[in-house]
Design a protein around this motif. Structure first.
Motif, PDB file in Angstrom:
ATOM      1  N   UNK A 100      -9.046  -1.335  -5.435  1.00  0.00           N
ATOM      2  CA  UNK A 100      -8.306  -1.834  -6.681  1.00  0.00           C
ATOM      3  C   UNK A 100      -7.466  -0.564  -7.195  1.00  0.00           C
ATOM      4  N   UNK A 101      -6.266  -0.579  -7.591  1.00  0.00           N
ATOM      5  CA  UNK A 101      -5.418   0.342  -7.773  1.00  0.00           C
ATOM      6  C   UNK A 101      -5.570   0.488  -9.536  1.00  0.00           C
ATOM      7  N   UNK A 102      -4.832   1.566  -9.955  1.00  0.00           N
ATOM      8  CA  UNK A 102      -4.942   1.903 -11.403  1.00  0.00           C
ATOM      9  C   UNK A 102      -4.326   0.774 -12.456  1.00  0.00           C
ATOM     10  N   UNK A 111       0.934  -1.134   0.137  1.00  0.00           N
ATOM     11  CA  UNK A 111       0.027  -0.029  -0.115  1.00  0.00           C
ATOM     12  C   UNK A 111       0.819   1.273  -0.049  1.00  0.00           C
ATOM     13  N   UNK A 112       2.069   1.356   0.269  1.00  0.00           N
ATOM     14  CA  UNK A 112       2.817   2.392   0.684  1.00  0.00           C
ATOM     15  C   UNK A 112       3.648   2.691  -0.782  1.00  0.00           C
ATOM     16  N   UNK A 113       4.041   1.594  -1.346  1.00  0.00           N
ATOM     17  CA  UNK A 113       4.757   1.799  -2.343  1.00  0.00           C
ATOM     18  C   UNK A 113       4.180   1.651  -3.950  1.00  0.00           C
ATOM     19  N   UNK A 114       2.805   1.316  -3.881  1.00  0.00           N
ATOM     20  CA  UNK A 114       2.132   1.397  -5.213  1.00  0.00           C
ATOM     21  C   UNK A 114       1.685   2.740  -5.702  1.00  0.00           C
ATOM     22  N   UNK A 129      -4.696  -4.317  -9.470  1.00  0.00           N
ATOM     23  CA  UNK A 129      -4.348  -5.046  -8.541  1.00  0.00           C
ATOM     24  C   UNK A 129      -5.175  -4.715  -7.264  1.00  0.00           C
ATOM     25  N   UNK A 130      -5.695  -5.620  -6.684  1.00  0.00           N
ATOM     26  CA  UNK A 130      -6.799  -5.848  -5.733  1.00  0.00           C
ATOM     27  C   UNK A 130      -6.080  -6.252  -4.462  1.00  0.00           C
ATOM     28  N   UNK A 131      -6.815  -5.422  -3.502  1.00  0.00           N
ATOM     29  CA  UNK A 131      -6.305  -5.970  -1.991  1.00  0.00           C
ATOM     30  C   UNK A 131      -7.396  -5.433  -1.186  1.00  0.00           C
ATOM     31  N   UNK A 141       6.069  -1.569  -6.390  1.00  0.00           N
ATOM     32  CA  UNK A 141       5.463  -2.807  -6.208  1.00  0.00           C
ATOM     33  C   UNK A 141       6.155  -3.664  -5.368  1.00  0.00           C
ATOM     34  N   UNK A 142       5.621  -4.904  -4.935  1.00  0.00           N
ATOM     35  CA  UNK A 142       6.400  -5.776  -4.310  1.00  0.00           C
ATOM     36  C   UNK A 142       6.446  -7.231  -4.861  1.00  0.00           C
TER      37      UNK A 142
END
Length: 183
Positions: A174-176, A86-89, A179-181, A94-95
């Motif tokens: 869901x990010x741009x 959540x911090x790097x996205x 990716x879903x979290x 990414x991780x």
């Protein structure tokens, strides 16, 4: 090159239960490998988060966690990895989890987190993932159909953001990049 030369102040705190060695990936800007040795549980997860936060604050947003020598991760430890994601996205990062042991990966799967992380089998694959990330981000990802990580209901997202699963009411994000979290 030692950890202090890569991230000043990184070695200020130590914990024998988890050793972390850093290695820059020269081929990819903002990319670093964190070699994890030991375990991550409730007692050392805040230590783990502080150390990795220093790495992110130093400008590394593409994190490759080499988990070959990581022999245990509790649910709290997995929560730490989620915090990093959540911090790097939002910073274009990414991780990637590399060389993850089956018993550790099983915990990610049981908790429904395995689909949120990029798991690679080799350093070449991990570096390629970050090298190709730019070209992938230009393609259209929405609408995106995916399964809820909690109840497995098929869901459709028309754009990035936060929403609630219609079946189990879990809050998802869901990010741009699609990716879903949990969220």
């Amino acid at each position: 090159m030692d950890n202090e030369n890569i991230v000043p102040g990184f070695e200020e705190e130590k914990d024998d239960s988890l050793k972390i060695r850093l290695e820059k990936v020269e081929a990819v800007p903002e990319c670093i490998v964190l070699y994890l040795n030991g375990y991550i549980d409730t007692y050392n997860s805040s230590f783990f988060q502080k150390r990795v936060s220093r790495v992110v604050d130093a400008g590394f947003h593409k994190l490759i966690f080499n988990c070959a020598a990581l022999n245990y991760v509790s649910s709290t430890g997995i929560g730490s990895f989620t915090v990093f994601l959540k911090t790097v996205k939002p910073k274009g990062g990414d991780v990637v989890l590399l060389d993850i042991q089956p018993k550790v990966y099983e915990v990610f799967q049981l908790l429904g987190f395995s689909q949120f992380f990029n798991v690679k089998d080799s350093m070449e694959e991990a570096v390629r993932f970050f090298s190709e990330a730019k070209s992938e981000s230009t393609r259209e990802v929405f609408p995106k159909i995916f399964s809820c990580p909690i109840c497995s209901k098929k869901l459709k997202a028309t754009k990035s953001g936060r929403f609630r699963c219609s079946e189990c009411k879990t809050i998802l994000a869901i990010d741009n990049a699609g990716q879903v979290f949990l969220g």
